[in-house]
Design a protein around this motif. Structure first.
Motif, PDB file in Angstrom:
ATOM      1  N   TYR A  34       0.853  -1.044   0.006  1.00  0.00           N
ATOM      2  CA  TYR A  34       0.096  -0.039   0.084  1.00  0.00           C
ATOM      3  C   TYR A  34       0.889   1.405   0.112  1.00  0.00           C
ATOM      4  O   TYR A  34       0.406   2.330  -0.524  1.00  0.00           O
ATOM      5  N   THR A  35       1.990   1.167   0.605  1.00  0.00           N
ATOM      6  CA  THR A  35       2.942   2.402   0.326  1.00  0.00           C
ATOM      7  C   THR A  35       3.469   2.712  -1.002  1.00  0.00           C
ATOM      8  O   THR A  35       3.255   3.654  -1.526  1.00  0.00           O
ATOM      9  N   SER A  38       0.401   3.926  -2.866  1.00  0.00           N
ATOM     10  CA  SER A  38       0.426   5.502  -2.345  1.00  0.00           C
ATOM     11  C   SER A  38       1.106   6.292  -3.055  1.00  0.00           C
ATOM     12  O   SER A  38       0.946   7.782  -3.280  1.00  0.00           O
ATOM     13  N   CYS A 139     -10.064   2.677  -4.954  1.00  0.00           N
ATOM     14  CA  CYS A 139      -9.234   2.718  -3.599  1.00  0.00           C
ATOM     15  C   CYS A 139     -10.489   3.167  -2.576  1.00  0.00           C
ATOM     16  O   CYS A 139     -10.655   2.527  -1.418  1.00  0.00           O
TER      17      CYS A 139
END
Length: 150
Positions: A34-35, A38, A139
């Motif tokens: 998820y980083t 992002s 998302c």
């Protein structure tokens, strides 16, 4: 009998440690996944808002990265025992496991939204916003149901 029980308890201890290690590793992998999403979404949304100068190659790379990441089977990283109520660093709600089909479908919807993102953002800053909206909606649909509010 006490020796048998003690032996069974001692034998099970390493299994518990392995299970805890698997949970920690799954959570760490989720955070990494998820980083990366992002960071790439940040590039695109920054360009869409004009906070980052439009750079066609950077936008295309970010879009392509998101497309590639969305093909990863991220739902497999959500193993039992890793909900927010069970691990401090988790944001996953228990509904991830009770409605696994919808969770998996929401991840698939991200993949569908990401198809062609690397190419769609080419041609000018005006092309980035619609891609960000499409990805952001996918998302949000997952976050609204499956992620603990921050």
């Amino acid at each position: 009998m006490k020796k048998l029980i003690l032996s069974a308890v001692l034998a099970a201890m390493p299994l518990a440690a392995v299970a805890d290690d698997a949970k920690e590793e799954a959570l760490e992998a989720r955070h990494g996944f998820y980083t990366m999403l992002s960071i790439n979404m940040g590039v695109l949304s920054g360009m869409a808002r004009g906070e980052i100068a439009y750079d066609e190659e950077a936008a295309s790379t970010a879009g392509s990265n998101i497309e590639a990441l969305s093909r990863y089977a991220a739902p497999t990283l959500f193993i039992e025992g890793t909900a927010a109520s069970e691990m401090d660093d988790s944001g996953a709600l228990p509904v991830v496991w009770s409605d696994r089909a919808d969770f998996t479908a929401k991840h698939a919807a991200l993949g569908e939204a990401a198809v062609g993102a690397g190419e769609a953002v080419r041609g000018g800053q005006g092309n980035v916003g619609p891609v960000v909206q499409k990805l952001g909606a996918a998302c949000k649909a997952c976050h609204d149901k499956f992620r603990k509010p921050e």
